[in-house]
Design a protein around this motif. Structure first.
Motif, PDB file in Angstrom:
ATOM      1  N   GLU A   1      38.713  28.316  47.034  1.00 39.08           N
ATOM      2  CA  GLU A   1      38.280  27.968  48.577  1.00 39.08           C
ATOM      3  C   GLU A   1      38.954  29.002  49.397  1.00 39.08           C
ATOM      4  OE1 GLU A   1      36.372  25.505  49.370  1.00 39.08           O
ATOM      5  OE2 GLU A   1      36.089  24.892  47.581  1.00 39.08           O
ATOM      6  N   LEU A   2      40.152  29.264  49.133  1.00 37.82           N
ATOM      7  CA  LEU A   2      40.580  30.360  50.052  1.00 37.82           C
ATOM      8  C   LEU A   2      39.989  31.836  50.055  1.00 37.82           C
ATOM      9  CD1 LEU A   2      44.620  29.888  49.151  1.00 37.82           C
ATOM     10  CD2 LEU A   2      43.284  29.251  51.523  1.00 37.82           C
ATOM     11  N   ALA A   3      39.603  32.057  48.932  1.00 39.55           N
ATOM     12  CA  ALA A   3      38.657  33.288  48.885  1.00 39.55           C
ATOM     13  C   ALA A   3      37.411  33.296  49.618  1.00 39.55           C
ATOM     14  CB  ALA A   3      38.397  33.771  47.603  1.00 39.55           C
ATOM     15  N   GLU A   4      36.770  32.154  49.813  1.00 39.90           N
ATOM     16  CA  GLU A   4      35.564  31.860  50.587  1.00 39.90           C
ATOM     17  C   GLU A   4      36.170  31.932  52.080  1.00 39.90           C
ATOM     18  OE1 GLU A   4      32.634  32.207  49.861  1.00 39.90           O
ATOM     19  OE2 GLU A   4      31.477  31.033  51.423  1.00 39.90           O
ATOM     20  N   GLU A   5      37.067  31.046  52.380  1.00 40.74           N
ATOM     21  CA  GLU A   5      37.394  30.926  53.658  1.00 40.74           C
ATOM     22  C   GLU A   5      37.836  32.178  54.354  1.00 40.74           C
ATOM     23  OE1 GLU A   5      40.403  28.067  54.107  1.00 40.74           O
ATOM     24  OE2 GLU A   5      41.219  28.819  56.171  1.00 40.74           O
ATOM     25  N   HIS A   6      38.285  33.157  53.687  1.00 39.71           N
ATOM     26  CA  HIS A   6      39.041  34.385  54.123  1.00 39.71           C
ATOM     27  C   HIS A   6      38.251  35.402  53.891  1.00 39.71           C
ATOM     28  CE1 HIS A   6      42.991  32.900  55.626  1.00 39.71           C
ATOM     29  NE2 HIS A   6      42.876  31.734  54.843  1.00 39.71           N
ATOM     30  N   ASP A   7      37.239  35.219  53.225  1.00 38.68           N
ATOM     31  CA  ASP A   7      36.286  36.331  52.809  1.00 38.68           C
ATOM     32  C   ASP A   7      36.723  37.577  51.992  1.00 38.68           C
ATOM     33  OD1 ASP A   7      33.797  37.624  52.736  1.00 38.68           O
ATOM     34  OD2 ASP A   7      33.993  38.690  54.546  1.00 38.68           O
ATOM     35  N   VAL A   8      37.265  36.853  50.658  1.00 37.79           N
ATOM     36  CA  VAL A   8      38.002  37.977  49.890  1.00 37.79           C
ATOM     37  C   VAL A   8      37.415  37.995  48.491  1.00 37.79           C
ATOM     38  CG1 VAL A   8      40.034  38.433  51.405  1.00 37.79           C
ATOM     39  CG2 VAL A   8      40.118  36.800  49.610  1.00 37.79           C
ATOM     40  N   LEU A   9      37.494  38.765  47.644  1.00 42.38           N
ATOM     41  CA  LEU A   9      37.029  38.699  46.435  1.00 42.38           C
ATOM     42  C   LEU A   9      38.320  38.138  45.377  1.00 42.38           C
ATOM     43  CD1 LEU A   9      34.700  41.805  45.892  1.00 42.38           C
ATOM     44  CD2 LEU A   9      34.283  39.430  46.315  1.00 42.38           C
ATOM     45  N   ILE A  10      38.164  37.820  44.288  1.00 40.68           N
ATOM     46  CA  ILE A  10      39.020  37.364  43.227  1.00 40.68           C
ATOM     47  C   ILE A  10      38.795  38.270  41.917  1.00 40.68           C
ATOM     48  CG2 ILE A  10      40.085  35.606  41.778  1.00 40.68           C
ATOM     49  CD1 ILE A  10      38.979  33.645  43.920  1.00 40.68           C
ATOM     50  N   VAL A  11      39.880  38.926  41.504  1.00 41.07           N
ATOM     51  CA  VAL A  11      40.001  39.498  40.158  1.00 41.07           C
ATOM     52  C   VAL A  11      40.613  38.827  39.357  1.00 41.07           C
ATOM     53  CG1 VAL A  11      40.490  41.768  38.797  1.00 41.07           C
ATOM     54  CG2 VAL A  11      39.720  41.856  41.350  1.00 41.07           C
ATOM     55  N   GLU A  12      39.766  38.183  38.341  1.00 48.13           N
ATOM     56  CA  GLU A  12      40.542  37.252  37.439  1.00 48.13           C
ATOM     57  C   GLU A  12      40.813  38.113  36.027  1.00 48.13           C
ATOM     58  OE1 GLU A  12      37.776  34.096  36.009  1.00 48.13           O
ATOM     59  OE2 GLU A  12      39.752  32.814  35.193  1.00 48.13           O
ATOM     60  N   ASP A  13      41.990  38.227  35.521  1.00 46.18           N
ATOM     61  CA  ASP A  13      42.146  39.158  34.449  1.00 46.18           C
ATOM     62  C   ASP A  13      42.674  38.151  33.197  1.00 46.18           C
ATOM     63  OD1 ASP A  13      42.947  41.338  32.790  1.00 46.18           O
ATOM     64  OD2 ASP A  13      44.528  42.001  33.857  1.00 46.18           O
ATOM     65  N   ASP A  14      41.755  38.191  32.046  1.00 39.62           N
ATOM     66  CA  ASP A  14      42.047  37.056  31.313  1.00 39.62           C
ATOM     67  C   ASP A  14      41.939  37.664  29.813  1.00 39.62           C
ATOM     68  OD1 ASP A  14      42.037  34.617  30.165  1.00 39.62           O
ATOM     69  OD2 ASP A  14      40.107  34.366  30.176  1.00 39.62           O
ATOM     70  N   PRO A  15      43.166  38.366  29.364  1.00 45.16           N
ATOM     71  CA  PRO A  15      43.412  38.758  28.087  1.00 45.16           C
ATOM     72  C   PRO A  15      43.918  37.631  27.175  1.00 45.16           C
ATOM     73  CG  PRO A  15      44.709  39.901  29.358  1.00 45.16           C
ATOM     74  CD  PRO A  15      44.437  38.789  30.161  1.00 45.16           C
ATOM     75  N   TYR A  16      44.415  36.707  27.794  1.00 45.13           N
ATOM     76  CA  TYR A  16      45.149  35.678  26.998  1.00 45.13           C
ATOM     77  C   TYR A  16      44.719  34.364  26.774  1.00 45.13           C
ATOM     78  CZ  TYR A  16      48.491  39.353  27.619  1.00 45.13           C
ATOM     79  OH  TYR A  16      49.108  40.675  27.736  1.00 45.13           O
ATOM     80  N   SER A  17      43.706  33.805  27.623  1.00 45.56           N
ATOM     81  CA  SER A  17      43.596  32.195  27.654  1.00 45.56           C
ATOM     82  C   SER A  17      42.875  31.811  26.206  1.00 45.56           C
ATOM     83  CB  SER A  17      42.499  31.829  28.747  1.00 45.56           C
ATOM     84  OG  SER A  17      41.092  32.217  28.400  1.00 45.56           O
ATOM     85  N   TYR A  18      42.473  32.581  25.149  1.00 47.25           N
ATOM     86  CA  TYR A  18      42.099  32.500  23.991  1.00 47.25           C
ATOM     87  C   TYR A  18      42.957  31.926  23.131  1.00 47.25           C
ATOM     88  CZ  TYR A  18      38.301  35.130  26.106  1.00 47.25           C
ATOM     89  OH  TYR A  18      37.463  35.746  27.087  1.00 47.25           O
ATOM     90  N   ILE A  19      44.129  32.061  23.199  1.00 47.62           N
ATOM     91  CA  ILE A  19      45.306  31.889  22.531  1.00 47.62           C
ATOM     92  C   ILE A  19      46.233  31.034  23.234  1.00 47.62           C
ATOM     93  CG2 ILE A  19      47.279  32.621  20.954  1.00 47.62           C
ATOM     94  CD1 ILE A  19      45.615  35.165  20.310  1.00 47.62           C
TER      95      ILE A  19
END
Ligand SMILES: Cc1ncc(COP(=O)(O)O)c(C=O)c1O
Length: 404
Positions: A200-218
Protein backbone atom coordinates in the motif's frame (compact mmCIF):
# COMPACT_ATOMS: atom_id res chain seq x y z
CA UNK A 1 55.93 0.65 -12.53
CA UNK A 2 53.16 3.24 -13.15
CA UNK A 3 51.03 4.48 -10.24
CA UNK A 4 47.95 2.50 -11.29
CA UNK A 5 45.59 4.35 -8.98
CA UNK A 6 45.66 7.38 -11.24
CA UNK A 7 44.22 5.20 -14.01
CA UNK A 8 41.36 3.89 -11.87
CA UNK A 9 37.89 5.40 -12.00
CA UNK A 10 36.40 7.33 -9.10
CA UNK A 11 33.85 4.54 -8.83
CA UNK A 12 36.54 1.85 -8.44
CA UNK A 13 38.57 3.94 -6.04
CA UNK A 14 35.45 4.55 -3.97
CA UNK A 15 34.97 0.84 -3.26
CA UNK A 16 36.53 -0.15 0.03
CA UNK A 17 37.93 -3.67 0.33
CA UNK A 18 35.28 -5.57 2.28
CA UNK A 19 36.08 -7.13 5.63
CA UNK A 20 34.59 -10.37 4.44
CA UNK A 21 36.80 -10.70 1.41
CA UNK A 22 39.98 -9.92 3.30
CA UNK A 23 39.05 -12.16 6.15
CA UNK A 24 38.04 -15.08 3.97
CA UNK A 25 41.31 -14.77 2.10
CA UNK A 26 43.10 -14.82 5.43
CA UNK A 27 41.45 -17.97 6.75
CA UNK A 28 40.87 -19.88 3.53
CA UNK A 29 43.65 -22.36 4.11
CA UNK A 30 43.56 -22.37 7.90
CA UNK A 31 41.98 -25.54 9.18
CA UNK A 32 42.44 -24.43 12.79
CA UNK A 33 39.96 -21.52 12.42
CA UNK A 34 36.22 -22.24 12.75
CA UNK A 35 34.56 -19.91 10.30
CA UNK A 36 31.09 -18.48 10.91
CA UNK A 37 31.86 -15.83 8.30
CA UNK A 38 30.74 -17.08 4.89
CA UNK A 39 27.17 -17.27 3.70
CA UNK A 40 27.73 -20.48 1.89
CA UNK A 41 25.71 -23.69 1.68
CA UNK A 42 27.09 -26.94 3.04
CA UNK A 43 28.66 -28.74 0.04
CA UNK A 44 27.50 -32.06 1.57
CA UNK A 45 24.08 -31.12 0.21
CA UNK A 46 25.16 -30.59 -3.40
CA UNK A 47 23.48 -33.33 -5.47
CA UNK A 48 26.75 -34.16 -7.21
CA UNK A 49 25.98 -37.40 -8.98
CA UNK A 50 22.57 -36.18 -10.22
CA UNK A 51 24.16 -32.96 -11.51
CA UNK A 52 26.96 -34.97 -13.16
CA UNK A 53 24.35 -37.11 -14.95
CA UNK A 54 22.35 -34.05 -16.01
CA UNK A 55 25.47 -32.23 -17.24
CA UNK A 56 26.52 -35.22 -19.32
CA UNK A 57 23.03 -35.63 -20.74
CA UNK A 58 22.71 -31.91 -21.54
CA UNK A 59 26.06 -31.74 -23.33
CA UNK A 60 25.49 -34.92 -25.32
CA UNK A 61 21.83 -34.19 -26.15
CA UNK A 62 21.76 -30.41 -26.58
CA UNK A 63 25.50 -29.67 -26.96
CA UNK A 64 25.16 -27.61 -30.14
CA UNK A 65 22.98 -25.11 -28.28
CA UNK A 66 24.17 -25.64 -24.71
CA UNK A 67 27.77 -24.75 -25.59
CA UNK A 68 26.75 -21.85 -27.84
CA UNK A 69 25.94 -18.15 -27.23
CA UNK A 70 22.30 -17.58 -26.35
CA UNK A 71 19.63 -14.91 -25.84
CA UNK A 72 20.28 -12.11 -23.30
CA UNK A 73 16.97 -12.63 -21.49
CA UNK A 74 17.67 -16.33 -20.95
CA UNK A 75 16.77 -19.61 -22.63
CA UNK A 76 13.08 -19.87 -23.36
CA UNK A 77 13.18 -23.48 -22.06
CA UNK A 78 14.39 -22.22 -18.67
CA UNK A 79 12.05 -19.22 -18.55
CA UNK A 80 9.08 -21.50 -19.23
CA UNK A 81 10.14 -23.87 -16.49
CA UNK A 82 10.74 -20.96 -14.08
CA UNK A 83 7.32 -19.57 -14.93
CA UNK A 84 5.78 -22.90 -13.92
CA UNK A 85 8.04 -23.20 -10.83
CA UNK A 86 7.08 -19.67 -9.68
CA UNK A 87 3.37 -20.44 -10.04
CA UNK A 88 3.64 -23.81 -8.29
CA UNK A 89 5.96 -22.88 -5.42
CA UNK A 90 5.37 -19.15 -4.85
CA UNK A 91 1.93 -18.51 -6.32
CA UNK A 92 3.48 -15.94 -8.67
CA UNK A 93 1.81 -15.65 -12.07
CA UNK A 94 4.64 -14.79 -14.45
CA UNK A 95 4.62 -15.18 -18.19
CA UNK A 96 8.04 -16.36 -19.49
CA UNK A 97 8.31 -12.93 -21.14
CA UNK A 98 8.19 -11.31 -17.67
CA UNK A 99 11.24 -13.31 -16.56
CA UNK A 100 14.90 -12.43 -17.13
CA UNK A 101 17.58 -14.97 -16.25
CA UNK A 102 20.54 -13.42 -14.41
CA UNK A 103 24.02 -14.56 -13.43
CA UNK A 104 23.04 -15.16 -9.82
CA UNK A 105 20.85 -12.77 -7.84
CA UNK A 106 23.87 -10.57 -7.36
CA UNK A 107 23.81 -9.65 -11.02
CA UNK A 108 20.07 -9.09 -10.75
CA UNK A 109 20.76 -6.53 -8.00
CA UNK A 110 23.33 -4.85 -10.22
CA UNK A 111 20.96 -4.77 -13.21
CA UNK A 112 18.17 -3.32 -11.07
CA UNK A 113 20.54 -0.72 -9.62
CA UNK A 114 21.91 0.34 -13.01
CA UNK A 115 18.44 0.50 -14.52
CA UNK A 116 16.66 2.40 -11.75
CA UNK A 117 19.16 4.51 -9.83
CA UNK A 118 20.55 7.90 -10.76
CA UNK A 119 23.22 9.30 -8.45
CA UNK A 120 21.52 10.89 -5.44
CA UNK A 121 18.31 8.83 -5.68
CA UNK A 122 17.12 7.31 -2.43
CA UNK A 123 16.77 3.57 -1.84
CA UNK A 124 15.00 2.56 1.36
CA UNK A 125 16.23 -0.67 2.95
CA UNK A 126 15.87 -2.67 6.11
CA UNK A 127 18.57 -1.74 8.60
CA UNK A 128 20.57 -4.01 8.76
CA UNK A 129 20.46 -5.31 5.19
CA UNK A 130 22.35 -7.60 2.80
CA UNK A 131 25.78 -6.07 2.44
CA UNK A 132 26.34 -6.86 -1.25
CA UNK A 133 22.99 -5.27 -2.13
CA UNK A 134 24.06 -2.18 -0.17
CA UNK A 135 27.31 -2.25 -2.17
CA UNK A 136 25.52 -2.54 -5.52
CA UNK A 137 23.12 0.30 -4.79
CA UNK A 138 25.91 2.53 -3.53
CA UNK A 139 27.99 1.80 -6.61
CA UNK A 140 25.09 3.16 -8.68
CA UNK A 141 25.15 6.34 -6.57
CA UNK A 142 22.15 5.68 -4.32
CA UNK A 143 21.68 7.30 -0.95
CA UNK A 144 20.50 4.59 1.41
CA UNK A 145 17.92 5.21 4.10
CA UNK A 146 17.52 2.43 6.65
CA UNK A 147 14.32 1.37 8.43
CA UNK A 148 14.44 -0.27 11.86
CA UNK A 149 13.57 -3.94 12.22
CA UNK A 150 12.07 -6.03 14.99
CA UNK A 151 11.30 -9.76 15.30
CA UNK A 152 8.82 -9.45 12.42
CA UNK A 153 11.21 -7.79 9.99
CA UNK A 154 10.94 -4.20 8.78
CA UNK A 155 8.82 -1.98 11.02
CA UNK A 156 6.37 -0.67 8.45
CA UNK A 157 5.08 2.15 10.68
CA UNK A 158 8.63 3.47 10.69
CA UNK A 159 8.77 2.91 6.92
CA UNK A 160 5.65 5.04 6.53
CA UNK A 161 7.17 7.83 8.64
CA UNK A 162 10.42 7.72 6.64
CA UNK A 163 8.61 7.82 3.29
CA UNK A 164 6.52 10.81 4.45
CA UNK A 165 9.62 12.64 5.67
CA UNK A 166 11.49 11.94 2.44
CA UNK A 167 8.54 13.20 0.40
CA UNK A 168 8.38 16.35 2.50
CA UNK A 169 12.07 16.98 1.80
CA UNK A 170 11.47 16.55 -1.92
CA UNK A 171 13.76 13.51 -2.13
CA UNK A 172 13.37 11.06 -4.99
CA UNK A 173 12.81 7.55 -3.61
CA UNK A 174 13.15 4.92 -6.32
CA UNK A 175 12.45 1.72 -4.47
CA UNK A 176 12.13 -0.12 -1.19
CA UNK A 177 14.56 -3.04 -1.01
CA UNK A 178 13.41 -5.90 1.20
CA UNK A 179 14.36 -9.48 1.99
CA UNK A 180 10.93 -10.42 3.35
CA UNK A 181 11.54 -14.04 4.38
CA UNK A 182 14.63 -15.48 6.09
CA UNK A 183 16.29 -12.08 6.12
CA UNK A 184 20.06 -11.79 5.64
CA UNK A 185 21.44 -11.04 8.19
CA UNK A 186 18.51 -10.78 10.68
CA UNK A 187 16.77 -14.13 9.98
CA UNK A 188 13.31 -12.55 10.29
CA UNK A 189 10.14 -12.84 8.22
CA UNK A 190 7.57 -10.12 7.55
CA UNK A 191 4.01 -10.79 8.69
CA UNK A 192 1.26 -10.82 6.07
CA UNK A 193 -0.11 -7.52 7.43
CA UNK A 194 3.25 -5.85 7.05
CA UNK A 195 3.58 -7.14 3.50
CA UNK A 196 0.20 -5.61 2.69
CA UNK A 197 1.26 -2.38 4.34
CA UNK A 198 4.46 -2.17 2.24
CA UNK A 199 2.48 -2.74 -0.96
CA UNK A 200 0.00 0.00 0.00
CA UNK A 201 2.81 2.39 0.89
CA UNK A 202 4.56 1.75 -2.43
CA UNK A 203 1.36 2.63 -4.27
CA UNK A 204 0.65 5.68 -2.11
CA UNK A 205 4.19 7.08 -2.47
CA UNK A 206 4.66 5.96 -6.07
CA UNK A 207 7.79 3.88 -5.53
CA UNK A 208 8.81 0.38 -6.60
CA UNK A 209 9.60 -2.60 -4.37
CA UNK A 210 12.58 -4.90 -4.91
CA UNK A 211 11.82 -8.22 -3.24
CA UNK A 212 15.01 -10.27 -2.83
CA UNK A 213 14.09 -13.85 -2.08
CA UNK A 214 16.85 -16.46 -1.96
CA UNK A 215 15.64 -18.00 1.31
CA UNK A 216 11.85 -18.49 1.44
CA UNK A 217 12.07 -22.01 0.00
CA UNK A 218 13.75 -23.35 3.13
CA UNK A 219 11.83 -22.47 6.31
CA UNK A 220 12.46 -24.02 9.74
CA UNK A 221 9.20 -23.23 11.55
CA UNK A 222 5.55 -24.01 10.91
CA UNK A 223 3.24 -21.06 10.64
CA UNK A 224 5.76 -18.66 9.09
CA UNK A 225 4.16 -16.58 6.38
CA UNK A 226 6.27 -17.14 3.27
CA UNK A 227 3.84 -15.47 0.85
CA UNK A 228 5.76 -13.47 -1.67
CA UNK A 229 5.02 -9.77 -2.10
CA UNK A 230 5.03 -10.40 -5.84
CA UNK A 231 2.14 -12.86 -5.56
CA UNK A 232 0.10 -10.08 -3.86
CA UNK A 233 1.22 -7.35 -6.26
CA UNK A 234 -2.08 -5.92 -7.54
CA UNK A 235 -0.40 -2.58 -8.32
CA UNK A 236 2.40 -4.08 -10.48
CA UNK A 237 5.12 -2.48 -8.39
CA UNK A 238 7.19 -5.48 -7.30
CA UNK A 239 10.43 -6.64 -8.88
CA UNK A 240 11.05 -10.17 -7.58
CA UNK A 241 14.56 -11.68 -7.48
CA UNK A 242 15.48 -15.26 -6.73
CA UNK A 243 18.27 -17.75 -7.30
CA UNK A 244 19.20 -21.43 -7.26
CA UNK A 245 22.20 -20.65 -5.04
CA UNK A 246 20.63 -21.88 -1.79
CA UNK A 247 18.33 -24.56 -3.25
CA UNK A 248 20.70 -26.23 -5.71
CA UNK A 249 24.25 -24.84 -5.97
CA UNK A 250 25.68 -21.30 -6.06
CA UNK A 251 28.47 -22.26 -8.48
CA UNK A 252 25.89 -22.61 -11.26
CA UNK A 253 25.39 -18.81 -11.02
CA UNK A 254 21.74 -18.83 -12.09
CA UNK A 255 19.20 -16.38 -10.73
CA UNK A 256 16.16 -14.64 -12.20
CA UNK A 257 14.06 -11.48 -12.10
CA UNK A 258 10.27 -11.43 -12.39
CA UNK A 259 9.06 -7.93 -13.21
CA UNK A 260 6.44 -5.95 -15.11
CA UNK A 261 7.20 -6.43 -18.80
CA UNK A 262 8.26 -2.85 -19.58
CA UNK A 263 10.90 -3.14 -16.88
CA UNK A 264 11.98 -6.63 -17.99
CA UNK A 265 12.74 -5.15 -21.40
CA UNK A 266 14.83 -2.38 -19.80
CA UNK A 267 16.69 -4.90 -17.65
CA UNK A 268 17.46 -6.96 -20.75
CA UNK A 269 18.97 -3.93 -22.51
CA UNK A 270 21.23 -3.25 -19.53
CA UNK A 271 22.23 -6.89 -19.12
CA UNK A 272 23.37 -7.24 -22.74
CA UNK A 273 26.38 -5.00 -22.00
CA UNK A 274 27.20 -6.73 -18.73
CA UNK A 275 27.68 -10.32 -19.94
CA UNK A 276 25.68 -10.83 -23.18
CA UNK A 277 23.84 -13.64 -21.39
CA UNK A 278 24.14 -15.93 -18.37
CA UNK A 279 26.00 -19.21 -19.05
CA UNK A 280 23.97 -21.25 -21.54
CA UNK A 281 25.27 -24.54 -20.18
CA UNK A 282 24.19 -23.95 -16.59
CA UNK A 283 20.82 -22.59 -17.77
CA UNK A 284 20.24 -25.94 -19.50
CA UNK A 285 21.40 -27.79 -16.38
CA UNK A 286 19.07 -25.81 -14.09
CA UNK A 287 16.13 -26.32 -16.48
CA UNK A 288 16.69 -30.09 -16.42
CA UNK A 289 17.23 -30.12 -12.65
CA UNK A 290 13.88 -28.40 -12.04
CA UNK A 291 12.15 -30.65 -14.59
CA UNK A 292 13.48 -33.77 -12.89
CA UNK A 293 12.33 -32.56 -9.45
CA UNK A 294 15.88 -32.15 -8.13
CA UNK A 295 15.22 -28.78 -6.47
CA UNK A 296 12.08 -30.11 -4.77
CA UNK A 297 14.08 -33.06 -3.43
CA UNK A 298 16.95 -30.85 -2.32
CA UNK A 299 14.62 -28.50 -0.42
CA UNK A 300 13.17 -31.55 1.41
CA UNK A 301 16.64 -32.66 2.48
CA UNK A 302 18.10 -29.20 3.19
CA UNK A 303 15.25 -28.01 5.41
CA UNK A 304 15.69 -30.52 8.30
CA UNK A 305 19.47 -30.49 7.84
CA UNK A 306 19.86 -26.72 8.22
CA UNK A 307 17.19 -26.68 10.92
CA UNK A 308 19.30 -29.08 12.98
CA UNK A 309 22.33 -26.83 12.52
CA UNK A 310 20.32 -23.75 13.46
CA UNK A 311 19.07 -25.55 16.57
CA UNK A 312 22.63 -26.57 17.48
CA UNK A 313 23.72 -22.94 17.09
CA UNK A 314 20.87 -21.60 19.24
CA UNK A 315 21.37 -24.17 21.95
CA UNK A 316 25.14 -23.51 22.04
CA UNK A 317 24.45 -19.78 22.28
CA UNK A 318 21.98 -20.34 25.11
CA UNK A 319 24.56 -22.47 26.94
CA UNK A 320 27.62 -20.29 26.45
CA UNK A 321 26.85 -16.63 25.65
CA UNK A 322 26.53 -14.14 28.52
CA UNK A 323 23.11 -12.52 29.07
CA UNK A 324 24.26 -9.19 27.69
CA UNK A 325 24.63 -10.88 24.27
CA UNK A 326 21.30 -11.05 22.41
CA UNK A 327 20.73 -13.16 19.34
CA UNK A 328 18.00 -13.68 16.75
CA UNK A 329 16.06 -16.94 16.32
CA UNK A 330 16.05 -17.21 12.53
CA UNK A 331 13.02 -18.86 10.92
CA UNK A 332 14.93 -19.28 7.67
CA UNK A 333 18.15 -18.26 6.00
CA UNK A 334 21.61 -19.23 7.08
CA UNK A 335 22.49 -16.75 9.83
CA UNK A 336 22.09 -15.78 13.47
CA UNK A 337 22.64 -12.10 14.23
CA UNK A 338 24.22 -11.20 17.57
CA UNK A 339 24.14 -7.93 19.55
CA UNK A 340 26.61 -7.49 22.41
CA UNK A 341 25.45 -4.86 24.86
CA UNK A 342 28.78 -4.10 26.42
CA UNK A 343 30.33 -0.60 26.52
CA UNK A 344 32.87 -0.10 23.74
CA UNK A 345 32.42 -3.57 22.26
CA UNK A 346 33.49 -3.33 18.62
CA UNK A 347 33.30 -6.45 16.46
CA UNK A 348 35.17 -4.82 13.57
CA UNK A 349 38.17 -4.02 15.74
CA UNK A 350 38.03 -7.45 17.38
CA UNK A 351 38.03 -9.52 14.25
CA UNK A 352 41.78 -9.94 14.03
CA UNK A 353 41.98 -11.08 17.65
CA UNK A 354 39.05 -13.42 17.03
CA UNK A 355 40.93 -15.08 14.19
CA UNK A 356 44.46 -15.12 15.60
CA UNK A 357 43.78 -15.76 19.30
CA UNK A 358 40.38 -17.45 19.50
CA UNK A 359 40.51 -19.12 16.09
CA UNK A 360 37.02 -18.13 15.01
CA UNK A 361 35.74 -15.85 12.28
CA UNK A 362 32.47 -13.94 11.84
CA UNK A 363 31.30 -10.98 9.80
CA UNK A 364 31.38 -7.69 11.72
CA UNK A 365 27.81 -6.41 11.80
CA UNK A 366 28.58 -2.79 10.90
CA UNK A 367 28.90 -3.93 7.28
CA UNK A 368 25.15 -4.54 7.18
CA UNK A 369 24.04 -1.18 8.58
CA UNK A 370 23.38 1.71 6.23
CA UNK A 371 23.68 4.41 8.90
CA UNK A 372 27.18 3.81 10.29
CA UNK A 373 25.96 1.96 13.39
CA UNK A 374 26.06 -1.74 14.36
CA UNK A 375 29.61 -1.93 15.69
CA UNK A 376 28.46 -4.11 18.58
CA UNK A 377 26.89 -6.71 16.26
CA UNK A 378 28.06 -9.68 14.22
CA UNK A 379 26.64 -12.14 11.70
CA UNK A 380 27.13 -15.79 12.47
CA UNK A 381 26.64 -18.44 9.78
CA UNK A 382 25.40 -21.91 10.74
CA UNK A 383 25.01 -23.64 7.36
CA UNK A 384 28.67 -24.34 6.66
CA UNK A 385 30.30 -25.47 9.95
CA UNK A 386 29.65 -28.97 11.26
CA UNK A 387 27.57 -29.52 14.42
CA UNK A 388 30.76 -30.07 16.45
CA UNK A 389 32.34 -26.93 15.04
CA UNK A 390 29.21 -24.97 15.92
CA UNK A 391 29.46 -25.98 19.60
CA UNK A 392 33.20 -25.45 19.84
CA UNK A 393 33.07 -22.19 17.85
CA UNK A 394 30.32 -20.70 20.04
CA UNK A 395 32.30 -21.70 23.17
CA UNK A 396 35.26 -19.73 21.77
CA UNK A 397 32.96 -16.85 20.77
CA UNK A 398 31.69 -16.62 24.35
CA UNK A 399 35.27 -16.38 25.64
CA UNK A 400 36.00 -13.62 23.11
CA UNK A 401 32.90 -11.67 24.19
CA UNK A 402 33.74 -12.05 27.87
CA UNK A 403 37.40 -11.20 27.19
CA UNK A 404 38.69 -14.41 28.82
C1 LIG B 1 19.79 -11.58 0.32
C2 LIG B 1 20.69 -12.07 -0.75
N1 LIG B 1 20.53 -11.62 -2.00
C3 LIG B 1 21.31 -12.03 -3.00
C4 LIG B 1 22.33 -12.94 -2.80
C5 LIG B 1 23.19 -13.33 -3.95
O1 LIG B 1 22.92 -14.63 -4.36
P1 LIG B 1 23.50 -15.26 -5.69
O2 LIG B 1 24.40 -16.37 -5.26
O3 LIG B 1 22.32 -15.76 -6.44
O4 LIG B 1 24.23 -14.21 -6.45
C6 LIG B 1 22.54 -13.46 -1.51
C7 LIG B 1 23.61 -14.41 -1.25
O5 LIG B 1 23.93 -14.80 -0.16
C8 LIG B 1 21.70 -13.00 -0.45
O6 LIG B 1 21.83 -13.44 0.80
Amino acid sequence: MPAYEKFCSKLAMGIKASDIRELLALIKHRRDVISFAGGIPDPKLFPKSELADISREVILKYGDEALQYSETKGLIELREILSDFMRRVKGIQADPEDILVSTGSQQALDIVARTLIDPGDVVVTENPSYLAAIGSFKMAGARLVGVEMDDNGMDTQKLEEKLKALKKNGERVKFIYTIPVGHNPAGTSLTLDRKKHILELAEEHDVLIVEDDPYSYIIYEDGVDSTSLKSMDKYDRVIYLSTVSKILAPGLRIGWIVSPRDLTRRFELVKQYLDLHSPTLTQFIVAEAIKKGLIDRMVKVATPYYKSKRDAMLSAMEDYLPDYAHFTRPIGGLFVFVWVNKEGFNTTKMLETAITKYKIAYVPGANFFVDGTGFNTMRINFSYPSHDEIYEGVRRLARLIKGE
